[in-house]
Design a protein around this motif. Structure first.
Motif, PDB file in Angstrom:
ATOM      1  N   THR B  24       1.004  -1.179   0.061  1.00  0.00           N
ATOM      2  CA  THR B  24      -0.096  -0.059   0.107  1.00  0.00           C
ATOM      3  C   THR B  24       0.936   1.387  -0.172  1.00  0.00           C
ATOM      4  OG1 THR B  24      -1.618  -1.180   1.455  1.00  0.00           O
ATOM      5  CG2 THR B  24      -1.870   1.126   1.064  1.00  0.00           C
ATOM      6  N   ARG B  25       2.033   1.256   0.737  1.00  0.00           N
ATOM      7  CA  ARG B  25       2.806   2.241   0.771  1.00  0.00           C
ATOM      8  C   ARG B  25       3.821   2.324  -0.510  1.00  0.00           C
ATOM      9  NH1 ARG B  25       2.403   4.689   5.932  1.00  0.00           N
ATOM     10  NH2 ARG B  25       3.976   6.226   5.233  1.00  0.00           N
ATOM     11  N   ASN B  26       3.357   1.737  -1.495  1.00  0.00           N
ATOM     12  CA  ASN B  26       4.327   1.590  -2.676  1.00  0.00           C
ATOM     13  C   ASN B  26       5.608   1.147  -2.428  1.00  0.00           C
ATOM     14  OD1 ASN B  26       2.416   2.491  -4.730  1.00  0.00           O
ATOM     15  ND2 ASN B  26       2.532   4.393  -3.899  1.00  0.00           N
ATOM     16  N   LYS B  27       5.816   0.156  -1.726  1.00  0.00           N
ATOM     17  CA  LYS B  27       7.288  -0.455  -1.743  1.00  0.00           C
ATOM     18  C   LYS B  27       7.214  -1.824  -2.219  1.00  0.00           C
ATOM     19  CE  LYS B  27       8.465   2.615   1.022  1.00  0.00           C
ATOM     20  NZ  LYS B  27       9.318   3.881   0.289  1.00  0.00           N
ATOM     21  N   ASP B  28       8.533  -2.145  -2.838  1.00  0.00           N
ATOM     22  CA  ASP B  28       8.815  -3.361  -3.640  1.00  0.00           C
ATOM     23  C   ASP B  28       8.953  -4.523  -2.744  1.00  0.00           C
ATOM     24  OD1 ASP B  28       9.206  -5.029  -5.558  1.00  0.00           O
ATOM     25  OD2 ASP B  28      11.225  -4.114  -6.397  1.00  0.00           O
ATOM     26  N   VAL B  29       8.183  -5.317  -2.648  1.00  0.00           N
ATOM     27  CA  VAL B  29       7.867  -6.628  -1.552  1.00  0.00           C
ATOM     28  C   VAL B  29       8.262  -7.823  -2.248  1.00  0.00           C
ATOM     29  CG1 VAL B  29       6.511  -7.310   0.352  1.00  0.00           C
ATOM     30  CG2 VAL B  29       6.229  -5.050  -0.352  1.00  0.00           C
ATOM     31  N   ILE B  30       9.061  -8.582  -1.386  1.00  0.00           N
ATOM     32  CA  ILE B  30       8.937 -10.177  -1.740  1.00  0.00           C
ATOM     33  C   ILE B  30       8.509 -10.842  -0.254  1.00  0.00           C
ATOM     34  CG2 ILE B  30      11.315 -10.324  -1.344  1.00  0.00           C
ATOM     35  CD1 ILE B  30      11.200 -12.553  -3.583  1.00  0.00           C
ATOM     36  N   ILE B  31       7.530 -11.934  -0.671  1.00  0.00           N
ATOM     37  CA  ILE B  31       7.081 -12.234   0.725  1.00  0.00           C
ATOM     38  C   ILE B  31       7.412 -13.904   0.473  1.00  0.00           C
ATOM     39  CG2 ILE B  31       4.694 -12.071   0.153  1.00  0.00           C
ATOM     40  CD1 ILE B  31       4.029 -12.498   2.950  1.00  0.00           C
ATOM     41  N   PHE B  32       7.949 -14.729   1.412  1.00  0.00           N
ATOM     42  CA  PHE B  32       8.600 -16.059   1.113  1.00  0.00           C
ATOM     43  C   PHE B  32       7.415 -16.766   2.113  1.00  0.00           C
ATOM     44  CE2 PHE B  32      12.209 -13.777   0.476  1.00  0.00           C
ATOM     45  CZ  PHE B  32      12.850 -14.668  -0.730  1.00  0.00           C
ATOM     46  N   GLY B  33       6.796 -18.023   1.726  1.00  0.00           N
ATOM     47  CA  GLY B  33       5.971 -18.620   2.212  1.00  0.00           C
ATOM     48  C   GLY B  33       5.189 -19.780   1.486  1.00  0.00           C
ATOM     49  N   ARG B  34       4.221 -20.152   1.865  1.00  0.00           N
ATOM     50  CA  ARG B  34       3.386 -21.265   1.152  1.00  0.00           C
ATOM     51  C   ARG B  34       2.279 -20.959   0.698  1.00  0.00           C
ATOM     52  NH1 ARG B  34       3.852 -25.561   6.226  1.00  0.00           N
ATOM     53  NH2 ARG B  34       1.645 -26.089   5.165  1.00  0.00           N
ATOM     54  N   GLN B  35       1.798 -21.888  -0.237  1.00  0.00           N
ATOM     55  CA  GLN B  35       0.597 -21.485  -1.161  1.00  0.00           C
ATOM     56  C   GLN B  35      -0.679 -21.758  -0.023  1.00  0.00           C
ATOM     57  OE1 GLN B  35       1.125 -20.373  -4.093  1.00  0.00           O
ATOM     58  NE2 GLN B  35      -0.724 -19.595  -4.017  1.00  0.00           N
ATOM     59  N   ASP B  36      -0.470 -22.464   0.969  1.00  0.00           N
ATOM     60  CA  ASP B  36      -1.570 -22.641   1.947  1.00  0.00           C
ATOM     61  C   ASP B  36      -1.541 -21.726   2.884  1.00  0.00           C
ATOM     62  OD1 ASP B  36       0.288 -23.871   3.348  1.00  0.00           O
ATOM     63  OD2 ASP B  36      -0.930 -25.799   3.557  1.00  0.00           O
ATOM     64  N   LEU B  37      -0.539 -20.908   2.913  1.00  0.00           N
ATOM     65  CA  LEU B  37      -0.553 -19.739   3.708  1.00  0.00           C
ATOM     66  C   LEU B  37       0.076 -20.148   5.134  1.00  0.00           C
ATOM     67  CD1 LEU B  37      -3.556 -17.397   3.245  1.00  0.00           C
ATOM     68  CD2 LEU B  37      -1.270 -17.450   1.953  1.00  0.00           C
ATOM     69  N   SER B  38      -0.564 -20.926   5.870  1.00  0.00           N
ATOM     70  CA  SER B  38       0.049 -21.271   7.411  1.00  0.00           C
ATOM     71  C   SER B  38      -0.720 -22.588   7.856  1.00  0.00           C
ATOM     72  CB  SER B  38      -0.451 -20.093   8.307  1.00  0.00           C
ATOM     73  OG  SER B  38      -0.685 -20.608   9.510  1.00  0.00           O
ATOM     74  N   SER B  39       0.053 -23.535   8.140  1.00  0.00           N
ATOM     75  CA  SER B  39      -0.619 -24.741   8.525  1.00  0.00           C
ATOM     76  C   SER B  39      -1.238 -24.729   9.580  1.00  0.00           C
ATOM     77  CB  SER B  39       0.490 -25.819   8.617  1.00  0.00           C
ATOM     78  OG  SER B  39       1.695 -25.477   9.535  1.00  0.00           O
ATOM     79  N   LYS B  40      -0.945 -23.713  10.466  1.00  0.00           N
ATOM     80  CA  LYS B  40      -1.683 -23.391  11.937  1.00  0.00           C
ATOM     81  C   LYS B  40      -3.079 -22.814  11.501  1.00  0.00           C
ATOM     82  CE  LYS B  40      -1.484 -20.374  15.881  1.00  0.00           C
ATOM     83  NZ  LYS B  40      -1.061 -19.462  16.459  1.00  0.00           N
ATOM     84  N   LEU B  41      -2.957 -21.921  10.634  1.00  0.00           N
ATOM     85  CA  LEU B  41      -4.435 -21.493  10.237  1.00  0.00           C
ATOM     86  C   LEU B  41      -5.174 -22.325   9.643  1.00  0.00           C
ATOM     87  CD1 LEU B  41      -6.046 -18.784   9.968  1.00  0.00           C
ATOM     88  CD2 LEU B  41      -4.957 -18.458   7.741  1.00  0.00           C
ATOM     89  N   VAL B  42      -4.790 -23.097   8.573  1.00  0.00           N
ATOM     90  CA  VAL B  42      -5.509 -23.944   7.922  1.00  0.00           C
ATOM     91  C   VAL B  42      -6.183 -25.080   8.798  1.00  0.00           C
ATOM     92  CG1 VAL B  42      -5.595 -25.773   5.976  1.00  0.00           C
ATOM     93  CG2 VAL B  42      -4.273 -23.677   5.815  1.00  0.00           C
ATOM     94  N   LYS B  43      -5.367 -25.556   9.934  1.00  0.00           N
ATOM     95  CA  LYS B  43      -6.047 -26.527  10.687  1.00  0.00           C
ATOM     96  C   LYS B  43      -6.835 -26.147  11.757  1.00  0.00           C
ATOM     97  CE  LYS B  43      -1.818 -29.339  10.705  1.00  0.00           C
ATOM     98  NZ  LYS B  43      -0.113 -29.402  11.471  1.00  0.00           N
TER      99      LYS B  43
END
Lengths: 102, 297
Positions: B24-43
């Protein structure tokens, strides 16, 4: 001082018989963490004109690796007047490298 | 090499909200993670304490997060970050696929590291390694023990065994993989026992230099590889200040860590381990990273 690549045959003359502080970056081309640390070591060399900085390929240097117990790379060796003064294994921050050569 | 403004490690609510805020603040961002986002969240069976998103399963909440990311045109880089180096004026991040650089770093990895073995941290780099693919070549004609916490470790053990003379493999699997006896190539000897600690044989060198202690005995070798799903955060980022238990990163109100330009958010910074707290911290961390970028141009 700029960074130079040495081989095992030069080690005696370039490191053991050298006066002052010498920083040796023991690395290998296949080692990812070594490729991360490389530019930081280069920066330290550029900013410390009096410091001698050398790179040694671990694959081609079994004798030095054995002598200094190098079990993982990157390893940084710091020599003062030819004697091993400090050794650090793995990735370390620029601040930590500067501490090593103090 | 391309240098990003912000690199985020972790795709739970903390990391995702940091990514959205920085973008949103126009910064060039790279985010490392997983397609299912978070195993804790999905569970999570039921989420009822996230403002505006109530009476949903964790998977449904994750789906909403994904829609938000898609709407903001943020793509997750599905690579596991194995090492991060604070290089002074930037951060260098290593994955199996390559090296990335960023001016600021936001850690949002969660806290799922598991317990360290006694002696493991003290002997790291002195016979203990976390990366078989990194150090394999140093084990030519030598022996090694691999302590594998996930089945992914099997491939690393086999890679190591192509170079090393002798490899032992101790599976420490949990859950559904608990009783699996791995069948490994290159003559790897599988030892079905439980690792309890690591010691160095001070007087010895060579093949008996290191000792892996087991519930029912011990294994001696030149080196010991401990391969887990995720790395303890102060090992991941050398020099990072953590609390006494080594579980949480020390941060201030702006989510700044002790390393300039490095921020943290979510479970990693401490309790409560709740999604909305993580998301809020992600927001603060990203704004602090933006402020850091503005003052360190």
């Amino acid at each position: 001082m700029s960074v130079r690549e040495i081989n095992e045959a030069d080690f005696e003359a370039e490191v053991v018989k050298a006066e002052g502080t010498v920083l040796v970056d023991v690395w290998a081309p296949w080692c990812g963490p070594c490729r991360m640390l490389g530019p930081v070591v280069d920066e330290v060399a550029e900013e410390n004109a009096a410091l001698k900085v050398l790179k040694l390929n671990a694959d081609d240097s079994p004798r030095v690796s054995m002598q200094f117990g190098i079990e993982a790379i990157p390893t940084l060796l710091v020599f003062k007047d030819g004697k091993l003064a400090n050794k650090s294994v793995g990735l370390i921050s620029k601040a930590a490298i500067l501490d090593l050569i103090k | 090499m391309k240098r990003y403004d912000v690199a985020i490690v972790g795709s739970g609510p903390g990391g995702l909200n940091a990514a959205i805020t920085a973008k949103t603040r126009n910064k060039d961002v790279i985010i490392f993670g997983r397609q299912d986002l978070s195993s804790k969240l999905v569970k999570a069976k039921h989420v009822n304490n996230y403002l505006g998103l109530f009476d949903m399963s964790g998977a449904e909440v994750a789906e909403r997060f994904k829609q938000h990311l898609a709407n903001m045109e943020i793509a997750i880089t599905e690579e596991r970050v194995t090492n991060i180096l604070p290089a002074g004026s930037y951060f260098s991040l290593l994955t199996k696929e390559g090296i990335y650089e960023a001016k600021t770093l936001i850690l949002a990895t969660g806290v799922n590291f598991g317990e360290l073995l006694p002696g493991e941290k003290e002997l790291l780099g002195q016979g203990v390694s976390y990366c078989a693919t990194c150090d394999a070549f140093l084990y030519k004609g030598k022996s090694a023990v691999v302590v594998g916490y996930t089945r992914q470790a099997e491939a690393e053990a086999e890679f190591l065994a192509e170079t090393a003379e002798k490899v032992y493999y101790v599976p420490m699997y949990k859950g559904k993989d608990k009783d699996i006896v791995p069948e490994l190539a290159h003559g790897i000897e599988v030892v079905m026992d439980k690792a309890t600690g690591i010691e160095k044989n001070e007087a010895e060198a060579g093949s008996s230099a290191m000792k892996l202690l087991l519930e029912n005995g011990e294994i001696q070798a030149h080196g010991i590889f401990v391969l887990r799903e995720s790395t303890a955060v102060d090992v991941l980022v050398p020099g990072l200040a953590v609390d006494e238990a080594g579980k949480h990163v020390m941060v201030d109100r702006s989510m700044a860590t002790n390393i300039p330009g490095c921020f943290a958010a979510g479970d990693l910074t401490g309790r409560p381990y709740q999604y909305i707290k993580a998301a809020g911290e992600g927001n603060v961390a990203a704004l602090s990273a933006v402020a850091y970028l503005d003052t360190n141009k």
